[in-house]
Design a protein around this motif. Sequence first.
Motif, PDB file in Angstrom:
ATOM      1  N   HIS A 193       3.024   2.230   2.434  1.00 42.64           N
ATOM      2  CA  HIS A 193       3.429   2.680   3.758  1.00 42.64           C
ATOM      3  C   HIS A 193       4.684   1.932   4.236  1.00 42.64           C
ATOM      4  O   HIS A 193       4.960   0.820   3.799  1.00 42.64           O
ATOM      5  CB  HIS A 193       2.292   2.485   4.766  1.00 42.64           C
ATOM      6  CG  HIS A 193       1.129   3.390   4.508  1.00 42.64           C
ATOM      7  ND1 HIS A 193      -0.122   2.927   4.189  1.00 42.64           N
ATOM      8  CD2 HIS A 193       1.058   4.744   4.498  1.00 42.64           C
ATOM      9  CE1 HIS A 193      -0.936   3.965   3.996  1.00 42.64           C
ATOM     10  NE2 HIS A 193      -0.242   5.068   4.172  1.00 42.64           N
ATOM     11  N   CYS A 251      -0.967  -3.441   7.752  1.00 41.97           N
ATOM     12  CA  CYS A 251      -0.443  -2.086   7.718  1.00 41.97           C
ATOM     13  C   CYS A 251      -1.008  -1.284   8.884  1.00 41.97           C
ATOM     14  O   CYS A 251      -2.217  -1.174   9.051  1.00 41.97           O
ATOM     15  CB  CYS A 251      -0.789  -1.398   6.409  1.00 41.97           C
ATOM     16  SG  CYS A 251      -0.180   0.306   6.375  1.00 41.97           S
ATOM     17  N   CYS A 287       0.823  -1.217   0.000  1.00 44.14           N
ATOM     18  CA  CYS A 287       0.000   0.000   0.000  1.00 44.14           C
ATOM     19  C   CYS A 287       0.853   1.261   0.000  1.00 44.14           C
ATOM     20  O   CYS A 287       0.330   2.368  -0.081  1.00 44.14           O
ATOM     21  CB  CYS A 287      -0.940  -0.013   1.203  1.00 44.14           C
ATOM     22  SG  CYS A 287      -0.062  -0.182   2.765  1.00 44.14           S
ATOM     23  N   GLU A 293      -0.645   1.839   9.237  1.00 47.18           N
ATOM     24  CA  GLU A 293      -1.034   3.171   8.784  1.00 47.18           C
ATOM     25  C   GLU A 293      -2.456   3.197   8.242  1.00 47.18           C
ATOM     26  O   GLU A 293      -3.283   3.998   8.663  1.00 47.18           O
ATOM     27  CB  GLU A 293      -0.081   3.642   7.681  1.00 47.18           C
ATOM     28  CG  GLU A 293       1.308   3.991   8.163  1.00 47.18           C
ATOM     29  CD  GLU A 293       1.354   5.342   8.866  1.00 47.18           C
ATOM     30  OE1 GLU A 293       0.588   6.233   8.466  1.00 47.18           O
ATOM     31  OE2 GLU A 293       2.145   5.479   9.810  1.00 47.18           O
ATOM     32  N   CYS A 294      -2.718   2.308   7.302  1.00 47.19           N
ATOM     33  CA  CYS A 294      -4.014   2.362   6.637  1.00 47.19           C
ATOM     34  C   CYS A 294      -4.889   1.160   6.963  1.00 47.19           C
ATOM     35  O   CYS A 294      -6.042   1.106   6.566  1.00 47.19           O
ATOM     36  CB  CYS A 294      -3.841   2.494   5.123  1.00 47.19           C
ATOM     37  SG  CYS A 294      -3.182   1.004   4.341  1.00 47.19           S
TER      38      CYS A 294
END
Length: 91
Positions: free
Chosen positions: A49, A72, A47, A74-75
């Motif tokens: 990140h 992930c 993705c 982050e997302c």
Amino acid sequence: MAIADWVQRQLAKAPPWSDEQFEEVQKLLCPPAPPEEFMHWRVRLYCGHICEVTRLRRHERPDGGVTDKERCAECGLNPSVIVAFEPLVSG
Ligand SMILES: [Zn+2]
């Protein structure tokens, strides 16, 4: 449902495991590795990140061995495939 009744009765008769017994069995099945057997990697995920992951030192790459994916942070993409990585030197 005679079989279901029988199973229920057998389960009720079985003594419940103590926490100690449970931990013993878990240790036998999956002994915890000492911290020095781990190393840290900075990885780039599919993705886009960057995140840090921990892997057993005996694996030469963070995308080899047990898994080539991470969740992930982050997302939230899960799984997100590791597309690049570099070792993090601890110290
Ligand atoms: Zn992400």
